[in-house]
Scaffold this active site. Structure first.
Site, PDB file in Angstrom:
ATOM      1  N   GLY A   1      41.469  40.987  26.947  1.00 20.53           N
ATOM      2  CA  GLY A   1      42.779  41.471  27.371  1.00 20.53           C
ATOM      3  C   GLY A   1      43.501  42.097  26.193  1.00 20.53           C
ATOM      4  O   GLY A   1      42.916  42.336  25.143  1.00 20.53           O
ATOM      5  N   ASP A   2      44.771  42.398  26.391  1.00 17.22           N
ATOM      6  CA  ASP A   2      45.595  42.990  25.328  1.00 17.22           C
ATOM      7  C   ASP A   2      44.985  44.263  24.765  1.00 17.22           C
ATOM      8  O   ASP A   2      45.087  44.548  23.575  1.00 17.22           O
ATOM      9  CB  ASP A   2      45.829  41.987  24.188  1.00 17.22           C
ATOM     10  CG  ASP A   2      46.567  40.752  24.643  1.00 17.22           C
ATOM     11  OD1 ASP A   2      47.312  40.856  25.629  1.00 17.22           O
ATOM     12  OD2 ASP A   2      46.388  39.701  24.025  1.00 17.22           O
TER      13      ASP A   2
ATOM     14  N   GLY B   1      45.305  47.355  26.609  1.00 18.42           N
ATOM     15  CA  GLY B   1      45.972  48.515  27.184  1.00 18.42           C
ATOM     16  C   GLY B   1      45.433  48.999  28.513  1.00 18.42           C
ATOM     17  O   GLY B   1      45.738  50.115  28.936  1.00 18.42           O
ATOM     18  N   LYS B   2      44.634  48.171  29.196  1.00 24.18           N
ATOM     19  CA  LYS B   2      44.101  48.587  30.508  1.00 24.18           C
ATOM     20  C   LYS B   2      45.236  48.904  31.477  1.00 24.18           C
ATOM     21  O   LYS B   2      45.207  49.920  32.172  1.00 24.18           O
ATOM     22  CB  LYS B   2      43.231  47.489  31.131  1.00 24.18           C
ATOM     23  CG  LYS B   2      41.962  47.177  30.406  1.00 24.18           C
ATOM     24  CD  LYS B   2      41.150  46.115  31.137  1.00 24.18           C
ATOM     25  CE  LYS B   2      41.859  44.818  31.367  1.00 24.18           C
ATOM     26  NZ  LYS B   2      41.925  43.898  30.250  1.00 24.18           N
ATOM     27  N   GLY B   3      46.232  48.021  31.517  1.00 17.36           N
ATOM     28  CA  GLY B   3      47.337  48.202  32.450  1.00 17.36           C
ATOM     29  C   GLY B   3      48.079  49.500  32.226  1.00 17.36           C
ATOM     30  O   GLY B   3      48.383  50.225  33.170  1.00 17.36           O
TER      31      GLY B   3
ATOM     32  N   ASN C   1      46.795  36.271  34.892  1.00 18.97           N
ATOM     33  CA  ASN C   1      47.024  35.953  33.478  1.00 18.97           C
ATOM     34  C   ASN C   1      48.354  36.507  32.997  1.00 18.97           C
ATOM     35  O   ASN C   1      49.290  36.659  33.757  1.00 18.97           O
ATOM     36  CB  ASN C   1      45.913  36.552  32.611  1.00 18.97           C
ATOM     37  CG  ASN C   1      44.582  35.928  32.849  1.00 18.97           C
ATOM     38  OD1 ASN C   1      44.240  35.592  33.950  1.00 18.97           O
ATOM     39  ND2 ASN C   1      43.813  35.784  31.802  1.00 18.97           N
TER      40      ASN C   1
ATOM     41  N   HIS D   1      51.146  42.602  32.648  1.00 20.84           N
ATOM     42  CA  HIS D   1      51.896  43.602  31.895  1.00 20.84           C
ATOM     43  C   HIS D   1      53.137  44.026  32.676  1.00 20.84           C
ATOM     44  O   HIS D   1      53.238  43.831  33.875  1.00 20.84           O
ATOM     45  CB  HIS D   1      51.014  44.799  31.546  1.00 20.84           C
ATOM     46  CG  HIS D   1      50.595  45.622  32.718  1.00 20.84           C
ATOM     47  ND1 HIS D   1      49.651  45.213  33.629  1.00 20.84           N
ATOM     48  CD2 HIS D   1      51.020  46.826  33.148  1.00 20.84           C
ATOM     49  CE1 HIS D   1      49.502  46.136  34.555  1.00 20.84           C
ATOM     50  NE2 HIS D   1      50.321  47.128  34.295  1.00 20.84           N
TER      51      HIS D   1
END
Length: 194
Positions: A12-13, A15-17, A38, A41
């Site tokens: 995670g963290d 930048g997918k969102g 989880n 964002h």
């Protein structure tokens, strides 16, 4: 028909969102294929007739829903905590995001229950100083249930044997972790389908 896929290669963290937010304005379907509710964002989008900047938090629901013509799909690889699903949906809709008729949930998605969240914390304690820093949302333990083929899926909520299967899973966690404070019957009642 072209397809755009955003996959993460980390925990995670990454930048997918944000990337999905950018490309979702021109897509028909935004699907989540894995993960759970989880950290998520936050995005800011213009909403309403005056285009007022509105902050929206996404944890489980596909953020492509900000596009009013996009259908959001939560696929079979996602683990879903039903109360969190509805709380997030309610919060987004209270801010003006209309998801009616545009959000689909696979009946094959595995469920996260409150005991998974408790077990998530117990596993962290078990690791001592080498804890992995979980969000304690029960996602890892739910995936463990899925991998061991002992988990329950959305479609099980509509099955007459749900309560029996649920009790068996919880008893298994008590055997593994010792008895922990948890009201099995209250959670069964919470999930009863009318």
């Amino acid at each position: 028909m072209p397809v755009e896929v955003v996959l993460g290669t980390q925990w995670g963290d990454e930048g997918k969102g944000k990337l999905v937010d950018i490309i979702s304005q021109g897509i028909d379907i935004c699907a989540r294929c894995a993960g759970g509710n989880n950290a998520g964002h936050t995005i800011v989008v213009p909403m309403g007739p005056n285009g007022e900047k509105t902050m929206l938090d996404f944890h489980l629901l596909p953020c492509g829903l900000v596009n009013p013509t996009c259908v959001g799909l939560i696929g079979s690889g996602v683990v879903v905590h039903v109360p969190s699903f509805f709380a997030e949906l309610e919060k987004l809709e209270s801010k003006g995001l209309n998801c009616q008729g545009r959000l689909l949930l696979s009946d094959r998605a595995h469920l996260v229950f409150d005991f998974h969240q408790i077990v998530d914390g117990l596993k962290e304690v078990e690791l001592g100083g080498k804890s992995i820093g979980t969000t304690k949302k029960g996602i890892g333990p739910a995936y463990s249930s899925k991998a061991s083929r002992s988990g329950l899926r959305v479609h099980h909520l509509f099955d007459d044997t749900f309560a029996e299967k649920f009790r068996k899973i919880v008893e298994g966690r008590f055997k593994r972790y010792g008895y922990f404070e948890y009201d099995t019957e209250a959670e069964i009642e919470r999930y009863k389908v009318a």
